[in-house]
Design an enzyme around this catalytic site. Structure first.
Site, PDB file in Angstrom:
ATOM      1  N   MET A 255      54.715  29.847  70.809  1.00 41.79           N
ATOM      2  CA  MET A 255      53.608  29.594  71.747  1.00 41.79           C
ATOM      3  C   MET A 255      53.208  30.935  72.354  1.00 41.79           C
ATOM      4  O   MET A 255      54.007  31.564  73.037  1.00 41.79           O
ATOM      5  CB  MET A 255      54.062  28.646  72.846  1.00 41.79           C
ATOM      6  CG  MET A 255      54.532  27.297  72.369  1.00 41.79           C
ATOM      7  SD  MET A 255      53.211  26.114  72.271  1.00 41.79           S
ATOM      8  CE  MET A 255      52.772  25.928  73.994  1.00 41.79           C
ATOM      9  N   CYS A 256      51.983  31.380  72.123  1.00 38.94           N
ATOM     10  CA  CYS A 256      51.641  32.750  72.497  1.00 38.94           C
ATOM     11  C   CYS A 256      50.227  32.873  73.040  1.00 38.94           C
ATOM     12  O   CYS A 256      49.411  31.970  72.893  1.00 38.94           O
ATOM     13  CB  CYS A 256      51.755  33.672  71.278  1.00 38.94           C
ATOM     14  SG  CYS A 256      53.362  33.620  70.480  1.00 38.94           S
ATOM     15  N   THR A 257      49.962  34.032  73.635  1.00 38.40           N
ATOM     16  CA  THR A 257      48.607  34.435  74.008  1.00 38.40           C
ATOM     17  C   THR A 257      48.335  35.809  73.404  1.00 38.40           C
ATOM     18  O   THR A 257      49.121  36.735  73.603  1.00 38.40           O
ATOM     19  CB  THR A 257      48.444  34.507  75.536  1.00 38.40           C
ATOM     20  OG1 THR A 257      48.719  33.230  76.115  1.00 38.40           O
ATOM     21  CG2 THR A 257      47.028  34.936  75.907  1.00 38.40           C
TER      22      THR A 257
END
Length: 394
Positions: free
Chosen positions: A141-143
Site C-alpha cells: 500500500m503506497c503513495t
C-alpha cells in the site's frame, strides 16, 4: 456468534477510520520544514549496501545476509505464525515447504538462483523464501508522486506502506510486520564492473524491486492495485503451471537493470503480461516524462502522463484508479494533492516533497520508508519513518 462479533468489530473499525480520515488528529494541515528528516516521524537513515552483479546469482546476497539473517528469520517466523493462525492445521506451510522448491526452476534468471543462495545462507527453507517473495506481490500500500517544476526539472517521491492486516501490536499500536521490515530496509547499489547500474530501496530477502532509479535515465516505483482479477489468481495460475506472466517485482528489477531509456521502460511496463494488477509510476529526465501506468494482469488500462503545458505538473498515485473514488476509509490521494497544490510548482524540491509525504494520512502506521529521487542530478535517498499516535492505521 464469534463471526458476528468479528464482523461488528470490523464495521466499527471501518466507521472509526472513515471518520478519522476527515478530522484531526488523524489528519493535519500540510506539514512544513520536516526536511532534513528529524523528529518523531523519522526513525533513521537507510543503510547502503553494494550488490555485485558480476558475482554468480547464488552468491550476490551472501555478504548482506551475513549481517541481516537474524532479522530476516524473525520476519519469516512472524509471517509463518500469522499463516498458521488462519490455517491452524499447518497444512498450508507444509505445502509451501514441500511444493514451492520444486518450482524454483521455472523462475526466470537470475531470481531462482538468488533465492536458493538466500535460503542456504540463512537456513530458512527455500519454500518460505519463495513465499516471502510472493508476499510482496500482494500487500503493498503506497503513495507515489512525480512532479515537474517551472524549469522542467523532475522529482519522484514515494512512501512505502506495507503490512496491512499482518498482525496488530496492541501494546504500542503498530503493525507487526511493518515494524519488522524496518531493520530489513536497505539501499542497494547494483554494480557491474564497479560501476552503478541502478539504485533501489528494498527489503533483505526480496530479490525483486519496488522502488529504484537508473541515474540520468529514469525512476520507477510500484504500487499495488486492487482488482477482482487480482494477484492471487496470477499466483495460483503460476503454481498450476502457467508461466507466461512475470512477477511484478521481477519486471521492475529487470527494467531497472536492463532498460536504457524512459520510452523503452514505458513500453515494457505497458505491454508485458504480469502476475498481479499494479500501478507503475515512471519518471524520466525531460519535461513531460512522467506517467502512471494502470495495469491489469494482461493489459494496460491507462497511461496518465505529466502535461505541464496544460497545468498538469504532478501526478499522484495511491492504490485506486484515478478515475474512481478512493475507498472511503483510505483517502491518501486528496491530502497529497492538497499539499502539492499548497506547495505550488515554483517551490518543488526534495524538502517540499518530503513535507507532503510526511503529512497524515499520507504518512500512516503502515509507512516503512520514504524515498526521494532526482534522476537528472543522480540523487537518491530513503528514510525510515514512524507515525506516533495519534496516527491512522492506514
Amino acid at each position: 456468534m464469534r463471526g458476528q462479533s468479528l464482523l461488528t468489530w470490523v464495521l466499527a473499525a471501518a466507521v472509526t477510520c472513515a471518520q478519522a480520515q476527515d478530522v484531526p488528529p488523524w489528519t493535519e494541515d500540510c506539514r512544513k520544514s520536516t526536511y532534513p528528516p528529524s523528529g518523531p516521524t523519522y526513525r533513521g537513515p537507510v543503510p547502503w549496501h553494494t550488490i555485485n552483479l558480476d558475482l554468480p546469482p547464488y552468491k550476490r546476497w551472501h555478504e548482506l545476509l551475513a549481517q541481516k539473517a537474524p532479522a530476516l528469520r524473525i520476519l519469516v517466523n512472524s509471517i509463518t505464525s500469522l499463516v498458521n493462525t488462519f490455517v491452524p492445521s499447518g497444512k498450508l506451510m507444509k505445502m509451501v515447504d514441500q511444493k514451492l522448491p520444486g518450482m524454483i526452476g521455472s523462475l526466470p534468471d537470475p531470481f531462482g538462483e538468488e533465492m536458493r543462495g538466500i535460503a542456504d545462507v540463512t537456513g530458512i527453507p527455500l519454500g518460505e523464501i519463495i513465499s516471502f517473495n510472493i508476499f510482496y506481490e500482494l500487500f503493498t500500500m503506497c503513495t507515489s508522486i512525480i512532479t515537474e517544476d517551472e524549469k522542467g526539472h523532475l522529482l519522484h517521491g514515494r512512501n512505502m506502506d506495507f503490512g496491512i492486516f499482518l498482525g496488530w501490536n496492541i501494546n504500542n499500536n503498530t503493525w507487526v510486520v511493518t515494524e519488522e521490515l524496518k531493520p530489513l530496509t536497505v539501499n542497494l547499489d547494483f554494480q557491474r564492473n564497479n560501476k552503478t547500474v541502478f539504485k533501489a530501496t528494498s527489503f533483505v530477502g526480496y530479490v525483486g524491486m519496488l522502488t529504484g532509479f537508473k541515474p540520468g535515465l529514469f525512476s520507477l516505483s510500484l504500487n499495488e492495485r486492487f482488482s477482482i482479477n487480482g494477484g492471487y489468481l496470477g499466483i495460483l495460475e503460476w503454481m498450476f503451471g502457467r508461466k507466461d506472466a512475470q512477477w511484478v517485482g521481477f519486471i521492475t528489477r529487470s527494467v531497472l537493470e536492463n532498460t536504457t531509456s524512459y520510452e523503452e521502460a514505458k513500453n515494457t511496463l505497458t505491454k508485458t503480461k504480469i502476475m498481479a494488477p499494479v500501478y507503475f509510476i515512471l519518471g524520466g529526465k525531460k519535461s513531460g516524462e512522467g506517467c502512471v501506468i494502470t495495469r491489469e494482469r494482461k493489459e494496460s488500462l491507462d497511461v496518465y502522463e505529466l502535461d505541464p503545458k496544460h497545468g498538469r505538473w504532478y501526478v499522484v498515485q495511491t492504490n485506486y484508479d484515478r478515475w474512481k473514488n478512493t475507498l472511503f476509509i483510505d483517502d491518501r490521494r486528496t491530502p497529497a494533492k492538497k499539499c502539492l497544490n499548497h506547495t505550488t510548482q515554483k517551490n518543488l524540491s526534495f524538502a517540499t516533497i518530503y513535507d507532503v509525504l510526511s503529512t497524515k494520512p499520507v504518512l500512516n502506521k503502515l509507512t516503512v520508508f520514504t524515498t526521494l529521487m532526482d534522476v537528472t542530478k543522480g540523487q537518491f535517498e530513503s528514510h525510515l519513518r514512524d507515525c506516533p499516535d495519534p496516527c491512522i492505521g492506514w
